[in-house]
Design an enzyme around this catalytic site. Structure first.
Site, mmCIF file in Angstrom:
data_model
loop_
_atom_site.group_PDB
_atom_site.id
_atom_site.type_symbol
_atom_site.label_atom_id
_atom_site.label_comp_id
_atom_site.label_asym_id
_atom_site.label_seq_id
_atom_site.Cartn_x
_atom_site.Cartn_y
_atom_site.Cartn_z
ATOM 1 N N ILE A 252 38.719 45.215 41.496
ATOM 2 C CA ILE A 252 39.302 44.853 43.102
ATOM 3 C C ILE A 252 39.538 43.452 43.183
ATOM 4 O O ILE A 252 38.792 42.561 42.579
ATOM 5 C CB ILE A 252 37.948 45.104 43.745
ATOM 6 C CG1 ILE A 252 37.341 46.416 43.526
ATOM 7 C CG2 ILE A 252 38.004 44.737 45.330
ATOM 8 C CD1 ILE A 252 36.125 47.011 44.467
ATOM 9 N N HIS B 151 42.166 36.830 38.986
ATOM 10 C CA HIS B 151 41.613 37.436 37.758
ATOM 11 C C HIS B 151 41.983 38.987 37.681
ATOM 12 O O HIS B 151 42.132 39.274 36.354
ATOM 13 C CB HIS B 151 39.866 37.361 37.856
ATOM 14 C CG HIS B 151 39.506 38.328 38.776
ATOM 15 N ND1 HIS B 151 39.551 38.411 40.010
ATOM 16 C CD2 HIS B 151 38.483 39.485 38.503
ATOM 17 C CE1 HIS B 151 38.881 39.337 40.743
ATOM 18 N NE2 HIS B 151 38.529 40.419 39.784
#
Length: 160
Positions: free
Chosen positions: A91, A97
């Site tokens: 997510i 990231h």
């Protein structure tokens, strides 16, 4: 095709290969566990629905999606395993990231599949928020685990 345009649980079941003697590695990331467990349930039930024996479905876990590549390699190197299904959720957060993880996992899973010449399925849900992940784990867009299991079965049919 974007999952907003197609239900992930809908697939063509015509001419599926017989999987009664096939052995599957089901690899599940523990990060976002509630969601990945739902993906796993969808994959497992799809395999059983099409004839896989429960004892021929090996479920392993890894801490997070980044570890799916190595986990897949450890399963794929076993000559008894016919296909590996990798399930995880990434997510998007406040940093980039997600870009790095998704790219690394996609490349890693592809490399494992090519190295061992067997299906290693990318069942990674990549979303902007948690609700979108749930929508793809049995919600309004179906279940990515179902799609991943159906993909594994289809791929076994072309590699047979």
């Amino acid at each position: 095709m974007a999952s907003a345009l197609k239900n992930l649980s809908d697939y063509n079941s015509d001419n599926l290969v017989d999987i009664t003697e096939k052995k599957f590695g089901l690899l599940v990331a523990e990060w976002n566990k509630a969601i990945t467990d739902t993906l796993c349930k969808g994959a497992y039930e799809t395999l059983i629905k099409h004839g896989a024996k429960p004892e021929n479905i090996i479920r392993n876990t890894v801490p997070g999606s980044f570890e799916l590549s190595l986990g897949a390699q450890l399963l794929a190197q076993n000559s008894d395993i016919d296909a590996v299904i990798c399930l995880g959720v990434v997510i998007k957060g406040e940093t980039k990231h997600d870009d790095y993880i998704c790219h690394a996992v996609a490349q890693g899973i592809t490399q494992v599949s090519l190295k061992y010449n067997k299906p290693v399925i990318f069942g990674l849900v990549t979303t902007n928020n948690e609700q979108q992940a749930w929508d793809r784990a049995g919600g309004k867009h179906g279940n990515k685990g179902v799609e991943a299991a159906a993909t594994a079965i289809h791929m076994l049919g072309i590699s047979a």
